[in-house]
Design a protein around this motif. Sequence first.
Motif, PDB file in Angstrom:
ATOM      1  N   ASP A  78      -4.114  12.490  -3.340  1.00 31.21           N
ATOM      2  CA  ASP A  78      -2.870  13.068  -3.843  1.00 31.21           C
ATOM      3  C   ASP A  78      -2.905  14.583  -3.722  1.00 31.21           C
ATOM      4  O   ASP A  78      -3.843  15.140  -3.128  1.00 31.21           O
ATOM      5  CB  ASP A  78      -2.564  12.618  -5.278  1.00 31.21           C
ATOM      6  CG  ASP A  78      -3.678  12.992  -6.243  1.00 31.21           C
ATOM      7  OD1 ASP A  78      -4.397  13.992  -5.990  1.00 31.21           O
ATOM      8  OD2 ASP A  78      -3.833  12.282  -7.252  1.00 31.21           O
ATOM      9  N   LEU A  92      -4.742   1.015  -7.080  1.00 23.56           N
ATOM     10  CA  LEU A  92      -5.015   2.069  -6.086  1.00 23.56           C
ATOM     11  C   LEU A  92      -6.219   2.896  -6.521  1.00 23.56           C
ATOM     12  O   LEU A  92      -6.077   4.013  -7.023  1.00 23.56           O
ATOM     13  CB  LEU A  92      -3.775   2.960  -5.903  1.00 23.56           C
ATOM     14  CG  LEU A  92      -3.857   3.949  -4.746  1.00 23.56           C
ATOM     15  CD1 LEU A  92      -3.866   3.232  -3.404  1.00 23.56           C
ATOM     16  CD2 LEU A  92      -2.674   4.926  -4.796  1.00 23.56           C
ATOM     17  N   TRP A 148       1.834   6.375  -7.125  1.00 21.24           N
ATOM     18  CA  TRP A 148       0.777   7.238  -7.679  1.00 21.24           C
ATOM     19  C   TRP A 148       1.224   8.696  -7.690  1.00 21.24           C
ATOM     20  O   TRP A 148       1.093   9.411  -8.677  1.00 21.24           O
ATOM     21  CB  TRP A 148      -0.519   7.083  -6.885  1.00 21.24           C
ATOM     22  CG  TRP A 148      -1.563   8.021  -7.385  1.00 21.24           C
ATOM     23  CD1 TRP A 148      -1.939   9.203  -6.822  1.00 21.24           C
ATOM     24  CD2 TRP A 148      -2.307   7.895  -8.603  1.00 21.24           C
ATOM     25  NE1 TRP A 148      -2.888   9.818  -7.606  1.00 21.24           N
ATOM     26  CE2 TRP A 148      -3.129   9.039  -8.709  1.00 21.24           C
ATOM     27  CE3 TRP A 148      -2.355   6.929  -9.613  1.00 21.24           C
ATOM     28  CZ2 TRP A 148      -3.998   9.240  -9.784  1.00 21.24           C
ATOM     29  CZ3 TRP A 148      -3.221   7.134 -10.675  1.00 21.24           C
ATOM     30  CH2 TRP A 148      -4.023   8.269 -10.751  1.00 21.24           C
ATOM     31  N   GLU A 149       1.780   9.147  -6.575  1.00 17.92           N
ATOM     32  CA  GLU A 149       2.149  10.560  -6.473  1.00 17.92           C
ATOM     33  C   GLU A 149       3.336  10.930  -7.355  1.00 17.92           C
ATOM     34  O   GLU A 149       3.411  12.035  -7.879  1.00 17.92           O
ATOM     35  CB  GLU A 149       2.452  10.917  -5.016  1.00 17.92           C
ATOM     36  CG  GLU A 149       1.201  10.922  -4.157  1.00 17.92           C
ATOM     37  CD  GLU A 149       1.409  11.638  -2.841  1.00 17.92           C
ATOM     38  OE1 GLU A 149       1.978  12.755  -2.830  1.00 17.92           O
ATOM     39  OE2 GLU A 149       1.035  11.066  -1.798  1.00 17.92           O
ATOM     40  N   PRO A 178      -7.432   7.370  -5.347  1.00 18.91           N
ATOM     41  CA  PRO A 178      -6.233   7.746  -4.582  1.00 18.91           C
ATOM     42  C   PRO A 178      -6.315   9.166  -4.010  1.00 18.91           C
ATOM     43  O   PRO A 178      -6.929  10.050  -4.613  1.00 18.91           O
ATOM     44  CB  PRO A 178      -5.124   7.666  -5.627  1.00 18.91           C
ATOM     45  CG  PRO A 178      -5.815   7.920  -6.922  1.00 18.91           C
ATOM     46  CD  PRO A 178      -7.213   7.377  -6.791  1.00 18.91           C
ATOM     47  N   ARG A 191       2.236   1.824  -3.411  1.00 15.59           N
ATOM     48  CA  ARG A 191       1.199   2.266  -4.363  1.00 15.59           C
ATOM     49  C   ARG A 191       0.975   3.771  -4.238  1.00 15.59           C
ATOM     50  O   ARG A 191       0.829   4.474  -5.236  1.00 15.59           O
ATOM     51  CB  ARG A 191      -0.118   1.518  -4.099  1.00 15.59           C
ATOM     52  CG  ARG A 191      -0.015   0.050  -4.444  1.00 15.59           C
ATOM     53  CD  ARG A 191      -1.292  -0.718  -4.136  1.00 15.59           C
ATOM     54  NE  ARG A 191      -0.973  -2.135  -4.032  1.00 15.59           N
ATOM     55  CZ  ARG A 191      -1.839  -3.125  -4.187  1.00 15.59           C
ATOM     56  NH1 ARG A 191      -3.093  -2.875  -4.458  1.00 15.59           N
ATOM     57  NH2 ARG A 191      -1.447  -4.387  -4.081  1.00 15.59           N
ATOM     58  N   GLN A 192       0.942   4.248  -3.005  1.00 15.76           N
ATOM     59  CA  GLN A 192       0.736   5.675  -2.781  1.00 15.76           C
ATOM     60  C   GLN A 192       1.896   6.489  -3.373  1.00 15.76           C
ATOM     61  O   GLN A 192       1.687   7.475  -4.092  1.00 15.76           O
ATOM     62  CB  GLN A 192       0.614   5.971  -1.278  1.00 15.76           C
ATOM     63  CG  GLN A 192       0.421   7.434  -0.940  1.00 15.76           C
ATOM     64  CD  GLN A 192      -0.918   7.990  -1.410  1.00 15.76           C
ATOM     65  OE1 GLN A 192      -1.882   7.259  -1.523  1.00 15.76           O
ATOM     66  NE2 GLN A 192      -0.956   9.287  -1.701  1.00 15.76           N
ATOM     67  N   GLY A 234       0.802  -1.222   0.000  1.00 10.52           N
ATOM     68  CA  GLY A 234       0.000   0.000   0.000  1.00 10.52           C
ATOM     69  C   GLY A 234       0.833   1.269   0.000  1.00 10.52           C
ATOM     70  O   GLY A 234       0.529   2.228  -0.723  1.00 10.52           O
ATOM     71  N   ALA A 235       1.876   1.281   0.815  1.00  9.48           N
ATOM     72  CA  ALA A 235       2.733   2.473   0.883  1.00  9.48           C
ATOM     73  C   ALA A 235       3.378   2.743  -0.476  1.00  9.48           C
ATOM     74  O   ALA A 235       3.454   3.892  -0.934  1.00  9.48           O
ATOM     75  CB  ALA A 235       3.804   2.290   1.963  1.00  9.48           C
TER      76      ALA A 235
END
Length: 129
Positions: free
Chosen positions: A125, A120, A94-95, A123, A90-91, A87-88
């Motif tokens: 952001d 994700l 994404w950013e 999300p 993916r974040q 999860g971390a």
Amino acid sequence: MPQDPLIEAAFAVRKNALARFSKFLVGAALEDQAGRLHTGCNVENATYGLTICAERVAVFKAISEGARSFKRIAVAADTEVLTPPCGACRQILWEMCGDIEVLLTNLRGKTESVRLRDLLPRPFDASFL
Ligand code: THU
């Protein structure tokens, strides 16, 4: 059979994983828009919680080298069910990378392509700030 260089790079860097606690070796290779490859492996430490995943090492190395836009990332592990980014990661992906292609691959030659958007959904952001 000729292999995708991005996948080859993920397998190669996986060998550098410092995973003495989990023994779970992961390699990641991130391709930027200029075609340069940025690699990372997971790096564990004795407090466990400060461990950093292969994907984030690759992203932060790339950012540090001045890369700012990315095409795709390959993630290599030795699991039958292909290992996806946590999860971390993916974040962060994404950013820093947006909706890139994520190639999941294992040592047995199985590969699957997914979009980060599908890993994700909805999300958070900078657009919310
Ligand atoms: N790990 C990664 O490096 N990437 C992933 O996609 C999944 C998990 C690492 C973190 C830790 O060092 C080990 O694998 C076990 O969780």
